[in-house]
Write an enzyme that holds these catalytic residues in place. Structure first.
Site, short mmCIF file in Angstrom:
data_model
loop_
_atom_site.label_atom_id
_atom_site.label_comp_id
_atom_site.label_asym_id
_atom_site.label_seq_id
_atom_site.Cartn_x
_atom_site.Cartn_y
_atom_site.Cartn_z
N LYS A 172 -9.21 2.60 1.28
CA LYS A 172 -9.88 1.43 1.85
C LYS A 172 -10.03 1.63 3.36
O LYS A 172 -9.06 1.86 4.07
CB LYS A 172 -9.07 0.15 1.58
CG LYS A 172 -9.73 -1.11 2.17
CD LYS A 172 -8.76 -2.28 2.13
CE LYS A 172 -8.58 -2.79 0.73
NZ LYS A 172 -7.71 -4.00 0.71
N ASP A 198 0.84 -1.20 0.00
CA ASP A 198 0.00 0.00 0.00
C ASP A 198 0.88 1.25 0.00
O ASP A 198 2.04 1.22 0.42
CB ASP A 198 -0.89 0.04 1.24
CG ASP A 198 -1.81 -1.17 1.34
OD1 ASP A 198 -2.51 -1.46 0.36
OD2 ASP A 198 -1.82 -1.82 2.41
N ASN A 206 -5.27 -5.34 -4.48
CA ASN A 206 -6.70 -5.04 -4.38
C ASN A 206 -7.12 -3.86 -5.25
O ASN A 206 -8.20 -3.85 -5.81
CB ASN A 206 -7.08 -4.77 -2.93
CG ASN A 206 -7.03 -6.02 -2.07
OD1 ASN A 206 -7.34 -5.98 -0.91
ND2 ASN A 206 -6.60 -7.15 -2.63
#
Length: 314
Positions: free
Chosen positions: A260, A198, A255
């Site tokens: 998120k 991320d 993802n």
């Protein structure tokens, strides 16, 4: 005349006390030496040596250039475990317009590597570049550019975090940390198919962590991920784009969410009161492979204010 003399000496005494209490400054340079006194003319070579010297309120100036970390024995490149105090932060700042580059491409210890680990409180990191933290193990998850592991009341400002095989900056634990105007991009963990790299991660159980004015792009997983966060996190005036791809390609990876939220494995019966209400405001998500903004199984309330998304599938 005697009264004036007394006043004058009291002013001198006050000025002397102020000067003696002034914060110290230390310097670090890629070509320095840890046996040096840490002056601008004779700088230290490492941040760790500078940390030994500082006290609350002091500033460590990192000169520009590449600080290369290598070998197979270090799990942590830089461990920041000496705290400042409220009103007296310990500063680790880039010197003037120079760019200190912390380069971890050659650090190949067979563990989950941390470029910088922060366990201290009341620190301020500003103007640093962190790149190349490697994921050596193939049977576990990511490594981290910067991992906050219990540090509180810290500021991370104007950092450039990129090409790490895991998140650029990850708050595992700690509260009231501010991530300000930072960039995190081109992070990709190929051994896990890109599923854990991320841009920014906020997973703490404590409240008060804020991401403000940050940008996350071309990270193989998500731009911002709060999936395990138990404490309230705030994201404001931030950007997320082109996440969920192998960097600089259109090939699918992790993802692919821009922002998120938390909520994974939380018990909805405990809401309200024990489930964080995260806030995202004045932020922008575009060209992400999956969602622009994702509630991510959150069992309670989330607050989305004045955000914009476009060209995301959902």
């Amino acid at each position: 005349m005697k009264i004036r003399s007394r006043l004058s000496w009291s002013v001198v005494a006050a000025l002397f006390a102020l000067q003696s209490a002034a914060a110290a400054e230390y310097y670090v340079h890629p070509n320095g030496n840890d046996a040096h006194p840490g002056t601008i003319a004779q700088p230290f070579a490492t941040v760790m040596r500078a940390q030994e010297a500082v006290s609350p309120g002091d500033t460590v100036w990192l000169r520009g250039g590449e600080y290369v970390f290598s070998g197979t024995t270090m799990e942590i490149g830089i461990l920041l475990n000496k705290s400042g105090e409220e009103g007296k932060r310990i500063n680790y700042w880039a010197y003037q317009n120079e760019t200190p580059i912390l380069d971890f491409f050659q650090l190949a210890t067979p563990v989950r590597i941390k470029g910088i680990s922060v366990t201290a409180d009341w620190l301020h990191l500003r103007g640093l570049e962190v790149r190349g933290v490697q994921q050596i193990l193939t049977n576990t998850n990511e490594s981290w550019g910067i991992r906050v592991e219990g540090g509180n009341h810290n500021i991370f400002e104007l950092l450039n975090l990129h090409h790490n095989e895991g998140p650029g900056l990850f708050i595992a634990e700690g509260g009231h940390n501010l991530v300000l105007n930072c960039d995190s991009h081109h992070n990709y963990d190929p051994d896990r198919g890109g599923e854990n790299a991320d841009g920014f991660g906020g997973h703490a159980s404590m409240d008060g962590n804020v991401f403000r004015g940050c940008r996350a792009w071309f990270n193989s997983d998500d731009g911002y991920d709060l999936i395990h966060a138990r404490g309230v996190h705030v994201i404001e005036h931030s950007w997320a784009w082109s996440n969920g791809f192998i960097p600089d390609t259109n090939e699918r990876a992790g993802n692919g969410g821009g922002f998120k939220m938390g909520g994974w494995l939380l018990n909805p019966a405990r809401f309200p009161g024990h489930i964080a209400v995260h806030v995202i405001t004045h932020s922008l998500a575009f060209n992400n492979r999956a969602e622009g903004f994702n509630a991510n199984y959150h069992p309670g309330m989330l607050r989305f204010y004045n955000n914009t998304k476009f060209n995301n599938p959902s």
